[in-house]
Design an enzyme around this catalytic site. Structure first.
Site, PDB file in Angstrom:
ATOM      1  N   CYS A  18       0.740  -1.203  -0.079  1.00  0.00           N
ATOM      2  CA  CYS A  18      -0.058   0.065   0.066  1.00  0.00           C
ATOM      3  C   CYS A  18       0.727   1.160  -0.029  1.00  0.00           C
ATOM      4  CB  CYS A  18      -0.880   0.076   1.377  1.00  0.00           C
ATOM      5  SG  CYS A  18      -1.829  -1.331   1.494  1.00  0.00           S
ATOM      6  N   ASN A  54     -10.115  -0.658   0.232  1.00  0.00           N
ATOM      7  CA  ASN A  54      -8.490  -0.711   0.049  1.00  0.00           C
ATOM      8  C   ASN A  54      -7.977  -1.082  -1.173  1.00  0.00           C
ATOM      9  OD1 ASN A  54      -5.846  -0.726   0.486  1.00  0.00           O
ATOM     10  ND2 ASN A  54      -5.835  -1.548   2.712  1.00  0.00           N
ATOM     11  N   HIS A  89      -3.302   6.852   2.703  1.00  0.00           N
ATOM     12  CA  HIS A  89      -3.957   5.515   2.271  1.00  0.00           C
ATOM     13  C   HIS A  89      -4.942   5.163   2.787  1.00  0.00           C
ATOM     14  CE1 HIS A  89      -3.893   1.579   0.948  1.00  0.00           C
ATOM     15  NE2 HIS A  89      -3.801   1.052   2.382  1.00  0.00           N
TER      16      HIS A  89
HETATM   17  O1  UT7 Z   1      -3.637  -1.451   3.786  1.00  0.00           O
HETATM   18  C1  UT7 Z   1      -2.820  -2.093   4.640  1.00  0.00           C
HETATM   19  C2  UT7 Z   1      -3.727  -3.309   4.947  1.00  0.00           C
HETATM   20  N1  UT7 Z   1      -4.823  -3.357   5.777  1.00  0.00           N
HETATM   21  C3  UT7 Z   1      -5.220  -2.647   6.770  1.00  0.00           C
HETATM   22  O2  UT7 Z   1      -4.890  -1.419   6.981  1.00  0.00           O
HETATM   23  C4  UT7 Z   1      -6.332  -3.160   7.864  1.00  0.00           C
HETATM   24  C5  UT7 Z   1      -5.813  -2.892   9.046  1.00  0.00           C
HETATM   25  N2  UT7 Z   1      -6.868  -3.552  10.216  1.00  0.00           N
HETATM   26  C6  UT7 Z   1      -8.282  -3.007  10.303  1.00  0.00           C
HETATM   27  O3  UT7 Z   1      -8.487  -2.359   9.496  1.00  0.00           O
HETATM   28  C7  UT7 Z   1      -9.067  -3.799  11.271  1.00  0.00           C
HETATM   29  O4  UT7 Z   1      -8.182  -4.385  12.129  1.00  0.00           O
HETATM   30  C8  UT7 Z   1     -10.015  -4.791  10.641  1.00  0.00           C
HETATM   31  C9  UT7 Z   1     -11.114  -3.932   9.828  1.00  0.00           C
HETATM   32  C10 UT7 Z   1      -9.299  -5.783   9.991  1.00  0.00           C
HETATM   33  C11 UT7 Z   1     -10.712  -5.395  11.763  1.00  0.00           C
HETATM   34  O5  UT7 Z   1     -11.116  -4.593  12.913  1.00  0.00           O
HETATM   35  P1  UT7 Z   1     -11.228  -4.696  14.148  1.00  0.00           P
HETATM   36  O6  UT7 Z   1     -11.628  -3.806  15.035  1.00  0.00           O
HETATM   37  O7  UT7 Z   1      -9.557  -4.903  14.487  1.00  0.00           O
HETATM   38  O8  UT7 Z   1     -11.777  -6.303  14.633  1.00  0.00           O
HETATM   39  P2  UT7 Z   1     -11.026  -7.617  15.053  1.00  0.00           P
HETATM   40  O9  UT7 Z   1     -10.324  -8.028  14.118  1.00  0.00           O
HETATM   41  O10 UT7 Z   1     -10.580  -7.362  16.421  1.00  0.00           O
HETATM   42  O11 UT7 Z   1     -12.229  -8.350  15.047  1.00  0.00           O
HETATM   43  C12 UT7 Z   1     -13.592  -8.161  15.773  1.00  0.00           C
HETATM   44  C13 UT7 Z   1     -14.562  -9.207  15.672  1.00  0.00           C
HETATM   45  C14 UT7 Z   1     -14.033 -10.553  15.715  1.00  0.00           C
HETATM   46  O12 UT7 Z   1     -15.054 -11.381  16.525  1.00  0.00           O
HETATM   47  P3  UT7 Z   1     -14.873 -11.818  18.047  1.00  0.00           P
HETATM   48  O13 UT7 Z   1     -13.565 -12.507  18.113  1.00  0.00           O
HETATM   49  O14 UT7 Z   1     -14.672 -10.605  18.772  1.00  0.00           O
HETATM   50  O15 UT7 Z   1     -16.021 -12.763  18.252  1.00  0.00           O
HETATM   51  C15 UT7 Z   1     -14.024 -10.852  14.335  1.00  0.00           C
HETATM   52  O16 UT7 Z   1     -14.438 -12.305  14.270  1.00  0.00           O
HETATM   53  O17 UT7 Z   1     -15.212  -8.739  14.556  1.00  0.00           O
HETATM   54  C16 UT7 Z   1     -15.229 -10.399  13.946  1.00  0.00           C
HETATM   55  N3  UT7 Z   1     -15.075  -9.986  12.601  1.00  0.00           N
HETATM   56  C17 UT7 Z   1     -16.251  -9.784  11.543  1.00  0.00           C
HETATM   57  N4  UT7 Z   1     -17.481  -9.976  11.846  1.00  0.00           N
HETATM   58  C18 UT7 Z   1     -18.343  -9.338  10.853  1.00  0.00           C
HETATM   59  C19 UT7 Z   1     -14.014  -9.908  11.598  1.00  0.00           C
HETATM   60  N5  UT7 Z   1     -14.357  -9.715  10.218  1.00  0.00           N
HETATM   61  C20 UT7 Z   1     -15.817  -9.688  10.319  1.00  0.00           C
HETATM   62  C21 UT7 Z   1     -16.693  -9.385   9.196  1.00  0.00           C
HETATM   63  N6  UT7 Z   1     -17.791  -9.515   9.531  1.00  0.00           N
HETATM   64  N7  UT7 Z   1     -16.263  -9.232   7.973  1.00  0.00           N
END
Ligand code: UT7
Length: 327
Positions: A115, A284, A254
């Site tokens: 990215c 993204n 980004h």
């Molecule tokens: O460009 C560089 C590359 N990428 C990025 O910049 C992405 C960087 N990271 C992020 O944007 C965020 O960390 C995410 C959007 C990927 C995730 O958000 P988060 O607030 O960090 O959520 P999390 O990974 O802590 O997950 C929270 C919960 C989990 O459930 P439990 O374990 O709390 O029950 C996940 O299983 O949300 C769940 N979850 C979803 N639920 C519904 C993860 N993905 C999804 C989904 N729909 N698509």
């Protein structure tokens, strides 16, 4: 000899027509529009069709940028494509673009810095122009991430989209264009975000869906790194350019997650209205996110000639980078 600057003389973009909304993803994985919107800010993204590849969309963005710069393809001396979704291992994507647009005098290579790729490519092209080696360069960020997305993995498949953004850099002795750039990398932390390639054993244990050639990410680790590095990077680049954040008319970051952008804005204590976002429309797009956002900021009149703006990016590698540019 007067100092040479690389002026941004044209911008162009192309996004595939096919829109994939959050509601469409609800039919594929266990997710919801509500979760995706509140956790990321993304509402929809674009997907290229089966027979369209990164070089095809990169060429379309390049043609638009050249038209705006009023430069013929035959005048382009350098093409750099920043991408993690090259059509082939060889020829490189820039060579494919050269052929598609008829820029037959250009030197061509790709840069893979995920990215941060567009800022890496811009920095390299800037060096070629400042040294006097080339007068006109095409710098493109282009991705077909839908081709490396694991659509069984809800953690990642809701985040990414396809698109291409291109810029034309032209040599000038006016003090304008790229004023400062800064790059960084941390290979030791690279395993938090990977896409397999030739080495198919990469991260096998953490890929329950079995496909080694798709994106794997530890989202929360990338999230923490992203907020920190974006704020630090903007501080660094402002210092290098001898400016403060108040001198800048617009920041084009980004476009990964609105919460990452908000977090960085809060750390920097800068005016949120100065930050351009379009991730709700495209998700993204890795190396394509920044040039497409910059192109749209210009189209929407958020930047006019003479304005000062900053680019800041972070991504796989891990990599990061920033630039201060006069429009
Ligand atoms: O460009 C560089 C590359 N990428 C990025 O910049 C992405 C960087 N990271 C992020 O944007 C965020 O960390 C995410 C959007 C990927 C995730 O958000 P988060 O607030 O960090 O959520 P999390 O990974 O802590 O997950 C929270 C919960 C989990 O459930 P439990 O374990 O709390 O029950 C996940 O299983 O949300 C769940 N979850 C979803 N639920 C519904 C993860 N993905 C999804 C989904 N729909 N698509």
């Amino acid at each position: 000899m007067p100092e040479i600057y690389a002026k941004l003389s044209g911008m162009g973009k192309y996004v595939p027509e096919k829109i994939c909304t959050n509601a469409d993803l609800e039919k594929i994985v266990d997710t919801s529009d509500e979760w995706i919107t509140t956790r990321t800010g993304i509402k929809e993204r674009r997907f290229a069709d089966e027979n369209t590849y990164t070089s095809d969309i990169a060429a379309k963005a390049a043609v638009a940028a050249l038209a705006q710069a009023n430069i013929a393809a035959s005048e382009v001396e350098l093409i750099i494509v920043a991408t993690v979704t090259a059509d082939m291992l060889t020829p490189n994507t820039a060579c494919l673009v050269q052929n598609l647009i008829g820029a037959n005098k250009a030197v061509c290579f790709d840069i893979n810095a995920a990215c941060s790729g567009f800022i890496y490519a811009l920095t390299v092209a800037n060096q070629f122009i400042k040294s006097g080696a080339y007068k006109n360069a095409l710098v493109i960020g282009a991705e077909c991430l839908s081709k490396v997305t694991e659509f069984k993995d809800r953690d990642t498949c809701v985040l990414f989209g396809d698109g291409a953004g291109a810029s034309v850099l032209t040599a000038t002795t006016e003090e304008t264009g790229i004023l400062a750039t800064h790059l960084g990398a941390d290979g030791a932390s690279g395993n938090v975000l990977t896409i397999g390639g030739i080495r198919e054993d990469d991260d096998k244990s953490r890929r329950p869906h079995g496909n080694p050639r798709t994106v794997w990410m530890d989202g929360s680790e990338v999230f923490k790194f992203a907020v920190r590095v974006m704020a630090d990077e903007l501080d660094t680049i402002m210092g290098m350019a001898g400016k403060t954040i108040d001198d800048v008319d617009l920041i084009v970051p980004h476009q990964a997650n609105i919460r990452i952008i908000d977090g960085a804005v809060k750390r920097l204590k800068c005016d949120k209205n100065k930050v351009f976002t379009n991730l709700h429309k495209y998700g993204n797009m890795s190396a394509a996110s920044i040039p497409i956002a910059l192109c749209e900021a210009m189209e929407e009149g958020r930047l006019k000639e003479g304005d000062l703006f900053a680019l800041v990016g972070f991504g796989g590698g891990l990599t990061w980078g920033s630039a201060v540019i006069r429009a």
